[in-house]
Write a protein that holds these residues in place. Structure first.
Motif, PDB file in Angstrom:
ATOM      1  N   GLY A 147       9.696  20.143 -25.047  1.00 35.56           N
ATOM      2  CA  GLY A 147      10.772  20.394 -23.572  1.00 35.56           C
ATOM      3  C   GLY A 147       9.643  22.195 -22.906  1.00 35.56           C
ATOM      4  O   GLY A 147      10.360  22.053 -21.974  1.00 35.56           O
ATOM      5  N   HIS A 148       8.732  22.845 -23.387  1.00 36.40           N
ATOM      6  CA  HIS A 148       7.922  23.893 -22.415  1.00 36.40           C
ATOM      7  C   HIS A 148       7.758  22.882 -21.467  1.00 36.40           C
ATOM      8  O   HIS A 148       7.292  21.702 -20.766  1.00 36.40           O
ATOM      9  N   THR A 149       8.436  24.076 -19.775  1.00 37.11           N
ATOM     10  CA  THR A 149       7.991  23.248 -18.721  1.00 37.11           C
ATOM     11  C   THR A 149       7.152  23.982 -18.106  1.00 37.11           C
ATOM     12  O   THR A 149       7.512  25.403 -18.223  1.00 37.11           O
ATOM     13  N   GLU A 188      15.029  17.355 -12.487  1.00 37.78           N
ATOM     14  CA  GLU A 188      14.469  15.457 -12.890  1.00 37.78           C
ATOM     15  C   GLU A 188      13.781  15.967 -13.873  1.00 37.78           C
ATOM     16  O   GLU A 188      14.120  15.706 -15.180  1.00 37.78           O
ATOM     17  N   ALA A 189      12.483  16.767 -13.806  1.00 40.25           N
ATOM     18  CA  ALA A 189      12.045  17.470 -15.266  1.00 40.25           C
ATOM     19  C   ALA A 189      12.864  17.911 -16.370  1.00 40.25           C
ATOM     20  O   ALA A 189      12.812  18.043 -17.582  1.00 40.25           O
ATOM     21  N   ILE A 190      13.508  19.577 -16.117  1.00 34.29           N
ATOM     22  CA  ILE A 190      14.146  20.616 -17.403  1.00 34.29           C
ATOM     23  C   ILE A 190      15.175  19.056 -17.544  1.00 34.29           C
ATOM     24  O   ILE A 190      15.479  19.233 -18.694  1.00 34.29           O
ATOM     25  N   ALA A 191      15.708  17.463 -16.386  1.00 31.00           N
ATOM     26  CA  ALA A 191      17.143  17.083 -17.593  1.00 31.00           C
ATOM     27  C   ALA A 191      15.810  16.985 -18.684  1.00 31.00           C
ATOM     28  O   ALA A 191      16.145  16.237 -19.430  1.00 31.00           O
ATOM     29  N   TYR A 192      14.717  15.854 -18.342  1.00 26.88           N
ATOM     30  CA  TYR A 192      14.266  15.611 -19.822  1.00 26.88           C
ATOM     31  C   TYR A 192      13.642  16.162 -20.400  1.00 26.88           C
ATOM     32  O   TYR A 192      13.620  15.665 -21.870  1.00 26.88           O
ATOM     33  N   ALA A 193      13.426  17.331 -20.203  1.00 23.29           N
ATOM     34  CA  ALA A 193      13.020  18.605 -21.178  1.00 23.29           C
ATOM     35  C   ALA A 193      14.562  19.153 -21.907  1.00 23.29           C
ATOM     36  O   ALA A 193      14.739  19.174 -22.879  1.00 23.29           O
ATOM     37  N   GLY A 228      25.610  19.829 -26.487  1.00 28.21           N
ATOM     38  CA  GLY A 228      25.103  20.902 -24.609  1.00 28.21           C
ATOM     39  C   GLY A 228      24.035  20.315 -24.540  1.00 28.21           C
ATOM     40  O   GLY A 228      23.927  20.099 -23.108  1.00 28.21           O
ATOM     41  N   GLU A 229      23.106  20.259 -24.669  1.00 26.43           N
ATOM     42  CA  GLU A 229      21.351  19.628 -24.888  1.00 26.43           C
ATOM     43  C   GLU A 229      21.766  18.146 -23.624  1.00 26.43           C
ATOM     44  O   GLU A 229      21.565  17.676 -23.165  1.00 26.43           O
ATOM     45  N   SER A 230      23.076  17.477 -24.430  1.00 22.71           N
ATOM     46  CA  SER A 230      22.812  15.636 -23.722  1.00 22.71           C
ATOM     47  C   SER A 230      23.419  15.814 -22.677  1.00 22.71           C
ATOM     48  O   SER A 230      23.459  15.585 -21.312  1.00 22.71           O
ATOM     49  N   MET A 231      24.425  17.095 -22.663  1.00 18.83           N
ATOM     50  CA  MET A 231      25.096  17.231 -21.630  1.00 18.83           C
ATOM     51  C   MET A 231      24.075  17.685 -20.169  1.00 18.83           C
ATOM     52  O   MET A 231      24.669  17.677 -19.215  1.00 18.83           O
ATOM     53  N   ALA A 232      23.784  18.627 -20.467  1.00 18.38           N
ATOM     54  CA  ALA A 232      22.982  19.451 -19.894  1.00 18.38           C
ATOM     55  C   ALA A 232      22.169  18.456 -19.318  1.00 18.38           C
ATOM     56  O   ALA A 232      21.836  18.692 -18.550  1.00 18.38           O
ATOM     57  N   HIS A 233      21.065  17.457 -19.631  1.00 17.46           N
ATOM     58  CA  HIS A 233      20.701  16.329 -19.076  1.00 17.46           C
ATOM     59  C   HIS A 233      21.088  15.539 -18.801  1.00 17.46           C
ATOM     60  O   HIS A 233      20.607  15.475 -16.626  1.00 17.46           O
ATOM     61  N   PHE A 241      11.653  25.462 -30.692  1.00 17.08           N
ATOM     62  CA  PHE A 241      11.606  24.989 -29.600  1.00 17.08           C
ATOM     63  C   PHE A 241      13.109  24.936 -28.646  1.00 17.08           C
ATOM     64  O   PHE A 241      12.053  25.227 -27.163  1.00 17.08           O
ATOM     65  N   ALA A 242      13.605  24.655 -28.628  1.00  8.46           N
ATOM     66  CA  ALA A 242      14.479  24.529 -27.311  1.00  8.46           C
ATOM     67  C   ALA A 242      14.584  26.080 -27.158  1.00  8.46           C
ATOM     68  O   ALA A 242      14.998  26.376 -25.384  1.00  8.46           O
ATOM     69  N   LEU A 243      14.676  27.515 -28.031  1.00  5.78           N
ATOM     70  CA  LEU A 243      15.003  28.502 -27.677  1.00  5.78           C
ATOM     71  C   LEU A 243      13.971  29.122 -26.333  1.00  5.78           C
ATOM     72  O   LEU A 243      13.683  29.366 -25.189  1.00  5.78           O
ATOM     73  N   GLU A 244      12.870  28.575 -26.857  1.00  7.66           N
ATOM     74  CA  GLU A 244      11.320  29.528 -25.878  1.00  7.66           C
ATOM     75  C   GLU A 244      11.247  28.325 -24.672  1.00  7.66           C
ATOM     76  O   GLU A 244      10.911  28.990 -23.907  1.00  7.66           O
ATOM     77  N   ALA A 245      11.908  26.748 -24.358  1.00 11.62           N
ATOM     78  CA  ALA A 245      12.124  26.412 -23.462  1.00 11.62           C
ATOM     79  C   ALA A 245      13.199  26.954 -22.148  1.00 11.62           C
ATOM     80  O   ALA A 245      12.394  26.730 -21.150  1.00 11.62           O
ATOM     81  N   GLU A 246      14.065  27.315 -22.984  1.00 14.95           N
ATOM     82  CA  GLU A 246      15.018  27.706 -22.237  1.00 14.95           C
ATOM     83  C   GLU A 246      14.391  29.371 -21.195  1.00 14.95           C
ATOM     84  O   GLU A 246      15.401  28.949 -20.153  1.00 14.95           O
ATOM     85  N   LYS A 247      14.167  29.596 -21.781  1.00 11.47           N
ATOM     86  CA  LYS A 247      14.062  31.251 -21.882  1.00 11.47           C
ATOM     87  C   LYS A 247      12.901  30.319 -19.990  1.00 11.47           C
ATOM     88  O   LYS A 247      13.282  31.229 -19.136  1.00 11.47           O
TER      89      LYS A 247
END
Length: 184
Positions: free
Chosen positions: A160-162, A46-51, A18-23, A123-129
């Motif tokens: 991945g915090h943005t 682009e930045a969130i793709a990197y995250a 899922g993360e690979s496809m989101a990227h 890590f992913a959960l917190e960044a996705e929020k």
């Protein structure tokens, strides 16, 4: 060290997919935003793709073990439209991860005492929020035919915090130093 439990391993594989496809999806949607005259929304994509790549790499690392084939089932948004619609797809995807996917995956990893998977899912959960909120801000601007106002986007390469316009002294999710953040 490879995960010991099949369920957590399956969840890591799914999250990796899922993360690979989101990227890739966000890179495509960023190019569309640029083409439509939204350079800052393009920068945000682009930045969130990197995250998302950071999340995929974290999950991949936690899978560990021997190289082997795996069928990966992962939820994903498909298609392209105008930037406003693409942002809605991004919001929907992020909210799915925040409200459904990662809480379940994290709970299973905790129950199965898979410390590395717990960290990766947390890590992913917190960044996705944060990603969901940033995409909503961008969509609100785009609906008004405006670009989002920002100077830069900063992404922590560990979790991945943005954040917009300046990195914190220490990442609030993983504790990484300000100097580690990648600037877009």
């Amino acid at each position: 060290m490879a995960v010991k439990n099949a369920m957590t391993s399956d969840f890591l594989h799914s999250a990796y997919g899922g993360e690979s496809m989101a990227h890739m999806r966000y890179l495509t949607w960023g190019a569309m935003a640029e083409k439509e005259g939204f350079p800052n929304i393009a920068k945000l994509f682009e930045a969130i793709a990197y995250a998302e790549r950071v999340h995929a790499n974290n999950h991949f690392k936690e899978i560990g073990g021997d190289t082997a084939d795996a069928t990966v089932v992962a939820g994903a948004v498909f298609g392209t439209g105008k930037t406003v619609e693409n942002l809605q797809g991004a919001i929907n995807g992020e909210l799915h991860e925040v409200e459904q996917m990662y809480p379940v995956y994290l709970n299973a990893a905790e129950f199965q005492e898979e410390k590395g998977a717990q960290r990766s899912f947390h890590f992913a959960l917190e960044a996705e929020k944060i990603h969901a909120e940033l995409f909503k801000q961008a969509q609100d601007a785009a609906k008004g035919k405006q670009d989002i106002k920002l100077e830069a986007v900063y992404v922590c390469p560990i979790c991945g915090h943005t954040i917009l316009n300046g990195a914190p002294d220490n990442c609030p999710v993983c504790g990484a130093k300000k100097e580690m953040y990648k600037k877009f």
